[in-house]
Write an enzyme that holds these catalytic residues in place. Structure first.
Site, PDB file in Angstrom:
ATOM      1  N   TRP A 251     -38.312  44.047  12.705  1.00 62.95           N
ATOM      2  CA  TRP A 251     -37.154  44.833  13.140  1.00 62.95           C
ATOM      3  C   TRP A 251     -37.284  45.154  14.632  1.00 62.95           C
ATOM      4  O   TRP A 251     -38.355  45.513  15.118  1.00 62.95           O
ATOM      5  CB  TRP A 251     -37.049  46.129  12.322  1.00 62.95           C
ATOM      6  CG  TRP A 251     -35.938  46.989  12.842  1.00 62.95           C
ATOM      7  CD1 TRP A 251     -34.612  46.785  12.651  1.00 62.95           C
ATOM      8  CD2 TRP A 251     -36.067  48.140  13.669  1.00 62.95           C
ATOM      9  NE1 TRP A 251     -33.885  47.744  13.325  1.00 62.95           N
ATOM     10  CE2 TRP A 251     -34.760  48.598  13.954  1.00 62.95           C
ATOM     11  CE3 TRP A 251     -37.144  48.835  14.209  1.00 62.95           C
ATOM     12  CZ2 TRP A 251     -34.510  49.718  14.750  1.00 62.95           C
ATOM     13  CZ3 TRP A 251     -36.886  49.952  14.996  1.00 62.95           C
ATOM     14  CH2 TRP A 251     -35.573  50.377  15.251  1.00 62.95           C
TER      15      TRP A 251
ATOM     16  N   ASP B 146     -20.920  52.750  11.192  1.00 57.37           N
ATOM     17  CA  ASP B 146     -21.291  53.487   9.987  1.00 57.37           C
ATOM     18  C   ASP B 146     -20.804  54.951  10.026  1.00 57.37           C
ATOM     19  O   ASP B 146     -20.771  55.566  11.079  1.00 57.37           O
ATOM     20  CB  ASP B 146     -22.821  53.461   9.900  1.00 57.37           C
ATOM     21  CG  ASP B 146     -23.336  53.853   8.544  1.00 57.37           C
ATOM     22  OD1 ASP B 146     -22.515  54.200   7.686  1.00 57.37           O
ATOM     23  OD2 ASP B 146     -24.561  53.817   8.355  1.00 57.37           O
TER      24      ASP B 146
ATOM     25  N   ARG C 165     -34.486  52.675   3.689  1.00 55.52           N
ATOM     26  CA  ARG C 165     -33.452  53.427   4.406  1.00 55.52           C
ATOM     27  C   ARG C 165     -32.668  54.312   3.418  1.00 55.52           C
ATOM     28  O   ARG C 165     -31.437  54.367   3.479  1.00 55.52           O
ATOM     29  CB  ARG C 165     -32.507  52.470   5.143  1.00 55.52           C
ATOM     30  CG  ARG C 165     -31.938  53.104   6.411  1.00 55.52           C
ATOM     31  CD  ARG C 165     -30.819  52.282   7.008  1.00 55.52           C
ATOM     32  NE  ARG C 165     -30.414  52.875   8.271  1.00 55.52           N
ATOM     33  CZ  ARG C 165     -29.178  52.887   8.736  1.00 55.52           C
ATOM     34  NH1 ARG C 165     -28.215  52.316   8.058  1.00 55.52           N
ATOM     35  NH2 ARG C 165     -28.894  53.439   9.877  1.00 55.52           N
TER      36      ARG C 165
ATOM     37  N   ASP D 149     -23.038  44.706   7.238  1.00 53.48           N
ATOM     38  CA  ASP D 149     -24.460  45.038   7.402  1.00 53.48           C
ATOM     39  C   ASP D 149     -25.236  44.861   6.102  1.00 53.48           C
ATOM     40  O   ASP D 149     -24.652  44.776   5.012  1.00 53.48           O
ATOM     41  CB  ASP D 149     -24.562  46.493   7.899  1.00 53.48           C
ATOM     42  CG  ASP D 149     -25.694  46.666   8.892  1.00 53.48           C
ATOM     43  OD1 ASP D 149     -26.659  45.896   8.812  1.00 53.48           O
ATOM     44  OD2 ASP D 149     -25.604  47.575   9.735  1.00 53.48           O
TER      45      ASP D 149
ATOM     46  N   ASN E  95     -29.036  46.519   5.149  1.00 53.57           N
ATOM     47  CA  ASN E  95     -30.111  47.221   5.846  1.00 53.57           C
ATOM     48  C   ASN E  95     -31.415  47.422   5.101  1.00 53.57           C
ATOM     49  O   ASN E  95     -32.167  48.325   5.445  1.00 53.57           O
ATOM     50  CB  ASN E  95     -29.593  48.577   6.320  1.00 53.57           C
ATOM     51  CG  ASN E  95     -28.805  48.420   7.610  1.00 53.57           C
ATOM     52  OD1 ASN E  95     -29.203  47.667   8.485  1.00 53.57           O
ATOM     53  ND2 ASN E  95     -27.691  49.121   7.729  1.00 53.57           N
TER      54      ASN E  95
ATOM     55  N   ASP F 136     -31.139  45.187  16.691  1.00 52.32           N
ATOM     56  CA  ASP F 136     -30.859  46.596  16.972  1.00 52.32           C
ATOM     57  C   ASP F 136     -31.475  47.004  18.298  1.00 52.32           C
ATOM     58  O   ASP F 136     -31.185  48.075  18.815  1.00 52.32           O
ATOM     59  CB  ASP F 136     -31.444  47.480  15.860  1.00 52.32           C
ATOM     60  CG  ASP F 136     -30.489  47.616  14.692  1.00 52.32           C
ATOM     61  OD1 ASP F 136     -29.355  47.106  14.791  1.00 52.32           O
ATOM     62  OD2 ASP F 136     -30.874  48.221  13.678  1.00 52.32           O
TER      63      ASP F 136
END
Ligand code: GLA
EC number: 3.2.1.22
Length: 788
Positions: A200, A368, A444, A479, A481, A549
């Site tokens: 990530w 989001d 998450r 997305d 995640n 990200d």
């Protein structure tokens, strides 16, 4: 072109610059003869055939009729096990009687003057009718199993796709224990392996290593293709670099668990294979049933990695991206994520949108937090109804207001996920991917939805249709995640659990096929915490991907450099974000943030309502400049010039089809003292033309000069960090000295452009370039006849 030598039982697949040759051996096996630079066709390639002239001790010979032939030392087109090939197989079957020997021999072939589509999976397309497909049928010598090997040839991008379809033609059920997409064997081991690895916020890092005897394997068991190992690998000869040397590139058109292996056998043969990961994979086939593997694409370049990447870029642009989106310019977007995170309301968003419009942005993407009661990442996934506290007029209301401002509207969704704290979970806990009696591990704070359940797919289709329709959205950021855990489907039978990872992908693809048909005009952007699912499977449905990200300009140099190995610039979402970087706390000049993001699908992801006057004016000019050069930046032929993985600098460029115009991105990590001379070596230009090279007009913030401000920049007396210094810094645009050079094409290409030396602790004059830490330039190269 595909040519068959009927008499010699040979197949010659030709692209513009490569040849792939196979033959049927006397034993009936389909063998690989040659893959490399294009060969003139001959009616017989027997001079290239492997010679099997005596048995090899320790190795089973194939049969009494073929005592010198050993599968272990043969270059086969599909590795199987049980008849003396001890390398990793591409196909492994448990037959109805429990035996696990498979021996496939040639049965026949069919030639199609088009690309044969692949059912239920994303696949290469051929809207301009350039491709041909060779389907070679093999069958087991004993069992009623048939395998069709598909080879589609895409001549203009030097690419060949491959897949296999296994059919159970017998009376008993069989089980596939492994079904990779292809095998390719070479008779030597003179290779290095280059792959993209990461994590990530640190995706697509280059990893180049030597191959030695044994298996080198890269894979994903995470449910997604992953940023840890992209479903891609290259075999390169050890001396190959960006511009020279032989490279064989392979990538999978698939978004789930994958497995790539490069194996050097005891006899020094190299085998490369790629496909669905065989970890936790078993696929029962009832009588009459078949299984198709995803397609893999392979490309050959004898002009180094740049040519290999250009082949991949061409292949993706012409044969993966949906025809509706081919060659279409990607809009400049503002995304509110790093500007607001979950903390927004209608007026905040509208202020952001207004400012964005003023700066030249074309698309507003609401990220989001707009649905359910989602004020943090711990709730509401699955509940795609309006968050009325934040948006009293709902998402429809804000969408309308955004459009009234003259912007397009885009929206974020994360359909494949569910929060425990959601109405959907309370109603359908059995739709989450969880194991009976086990507390599920959260990622998450969320669970994955069971995409293998058609009811879930149906629910999502209805929900998403509703959101997309009522917002009249023109852009969707899709997305995903978290990686999988507690892998189990309450919908599937015990026998089907082994293939769950693949069934999940089939369900997801089913949803995407339906949405693509329903909303052909929506531009989808795939995202998976950034680049955790940046693969050709997703690109088939979604013409761009959020690359990472991590929006720090310095980190992005490496991430975008690595991503470019496979993926073209128009597919890479690249945003200018705030200062400091929210991921690494680094402060980089706004111009560098742009100069990096400009080589991609550009966006802004910072609070535009809080810009200084300096930043505002710089951004306005950036966007205007980007729009002017967008075609070239998104679709130009891309070359990597200097690697940030090996140097304090990164350089890359795009060049127009005619070679008359190019843009070079030049980036510096840290300023070095007393640095020597630098030259720019552009690629792809016409040696017989003359060129003008000019820097993009960009600005410096005088804050950068601290206490040297008065000495180095002719200006009224300013006290470092004084109030007035701050006011001037925020308003005054110090233009970077323009660099203009004129050079003949041959001198430019062969000799390189001598750049002005960098600032050297002595004086500030127009003879020097002041690049500084994290500084950058974009050089615009134009053929002189084209000078406006
Ligand atoms: C992921 C994405 C981000 C953003 C957030 C929203 O992390 O990668 O770009 O959309 O989700 O929750």
């Amino acid at each position: 072109m595909i040519i068959v030598n009927e008499h010699a039982r040979e197949f010659h697949l030709q692209t513009q610059n490569s040849s792939y040759i196979m033959k049927v051996s006397p034993s009936g096996h389909l063998l690989q003869v040659y893959y490399g630079r294009r060969l003139r066709h001959q009616s017989d390639f027997s001079a290239l055939h492997q010679q099997f002239v005596s048995p090899i001790s320790g190795t089973p010979c194939y049969s009494k009729a073929h005592p010198n032939f050993a599968l272990e030392t043969a270059c086969v087109e599909l590795g199987t096990s049980g008849k003396g090939d001890f390398r990793e197989p591409a196909l492994h079957i448990e037959h109805g009687d429990g035996s696990r020997v498979t021996d496939l021999v040639y049965k026949g072939y069919e030639l199609h003057d088009h690309k044969v589509p692949l059912p239920d999976l994303p696949h290469a397309i051929d809207p301009n009718g350039e491709a041909q497909t060779l389907a070679i049928t093999l069958h087991d010598t004993v069992k009623a199993v048939q395998v069709v090997l598909y080879y589609s040839v895409f001549p203009y991008v030097d690419a060949i796709t491959r897949s296999q379809e296994v059919t159970n033609q017998g009376e008993e059920s069989i089980t596939l224990e492994r079904a990779l997409s292809f095998t390719l064997d070479f008779t030597h081991q003179n290779f290095e392996l280059l792959s993209l690895e990461g994590k990530w916020a640190n995706e697509t890092q280059l990893n180049r290593r030597s191959l030695s005897k044994g298996v080198t394997s890269i894979d994903s068991k995470r449910g997604v293709s992953s940023s840890n190992h992209n479903p891609f690998l290259t075999l390169v000869e050890p001396s190959a670099n960006e511009n020279n040397g032989r490279c064989y590139g392979f990538a999978l058109i698939y978004s789930g668990n994958h497995q790539a292996m490069a194996e050097v056998s005891p006899h020094g043969l190299t085998r490369v294979q790629l496909g669905i990961n065989s970890f936790d994979f078993r696929w029962p086939l009832a009588p009459g049933e078949g299984f198709s593997t995803p397609e893999a694409v392979m490309t050959f370049s004898d002009k180094g990695l740049n040519r290999m990447s250009q082949n991949f870029h061409g292949f993706i642009n012409r044969h993966i991206i949906s025809p509706r989106w081919q060659n279409r310019l990607k809009p400049v977007q503002v995304n509110n994520w790093e500007a607001t995170y979950f903390d927004f309301n209608e007026s905040k968003l509208l202020r952001l949108a207004k400012k964005a419009k003023k700066l030249g942005v074309e698309l507003f993407v609401l990220d989001d937090g707009w649905f359910g009661k989602r004020d943090s990442d711990s709730s509401s996934l699955g509940d795609y109804f309006d968050h009325k506290t934040k948006l009293p007029n709902g998402v429809t209301g804000i969408a309308e207001k955004i459009r009234d401002l003259g912007l397009e509207f885009g929206i974020w969704v994360e359909p494949e996920m569910i929060s425990e704290d959601s109405e959907l979970y309370r109603k359908h806990p059995e739709w989450a991917m969880t194991c009976p009696d086990r507390e599920p591990s959260l990622g998450r704070n969320q669970l994955v939805l069971d995409m293998a359940n058609p009811e879930v797919v149906g629910y999502l289709f209805a929900q998403l249709c509703d959101v997309f329709r009522r917002t009249k959205t023109s852009f969707v950021k899709w997305d995903h995640n978290r990686n999988f855990s507690d892998v189990y489907s309450r919908h599937l039978s015990k026998d089907q659990q082994h293939g769950y990872y693949h069934r999940y992908m089939l369900g997801t693809y089913d949803l995407l096929f339906r949405l693509q048909a329903e909303f052909p005009d929506i531009l989808f952007e795939s995202c998976s915490s950034g680049g955790n699912r940046f693969d050709m499977g997703m690109l088939f449905f979604m013409p761009q991907t959020w690359t990472s990200d991590n929006t720090d300009a310095v980190e992005r140099m490496s991430i975008q450099y690595g991503t470019s190995l496979v993926f073209p610039l128009n597919t890479m979402g690249a945003h200018v974000s705030g200062r400091p970087s929210h991921q690494v706390l680094r402060i980089t000049p706004i111009e560098t943030r742009f100069n990096v993001a400009a080589f991609g699908a550009l966006g802004y992801q910072l609070d535009l309502t809080r810009l200084t006057h300096f930043e505002e004016r710089a951004i306005k000019e950036q966007i205007a400049w980007y729009k002017q050069h967008r075609q070239l930046l998104q679709y130009g032929r891309f070359y990597r010039l200097e690697s940030p993985f090996e140097s304090n600098h990164a350089q890359w460029m795009v060049v127009s089809e005619t070679g008359e115009e190019a843009l070079v991105g030049y980036y510096q990590k840290l300023q070095e003292s007393n640095r020597g001379y630098e030259r720019l070596y552009p690629q792809g230009l016409n040696v017989e033309q003359d060129y003008t090279i000019e820097t993009r007009k960009q600005y410096m913030n005088i804050r950068q000069f601290g206490e040297l401000v008065n000495g180095e920049i002719p200006m009224i007396n300013l006290k470092d960090r004084g109030v007035f210094h701050g006011i001037v810094a925020n308003r005054y645009l110090q233009e970077v000295d323009a660099e203009i050079y004129q050079l003949n094409g041959d001198a430019l290409c062969y000799g390189g452009l001598p750049l002005k030396p960098q600032f050297n602790a002595t004086e500030w004059t127009e003879h020097f370039r002041f690049i500084g830490d994290f500084g950058s330039r974009i050089y615009h190269i134009r053929a002189k006849d084209n000078d406006a």
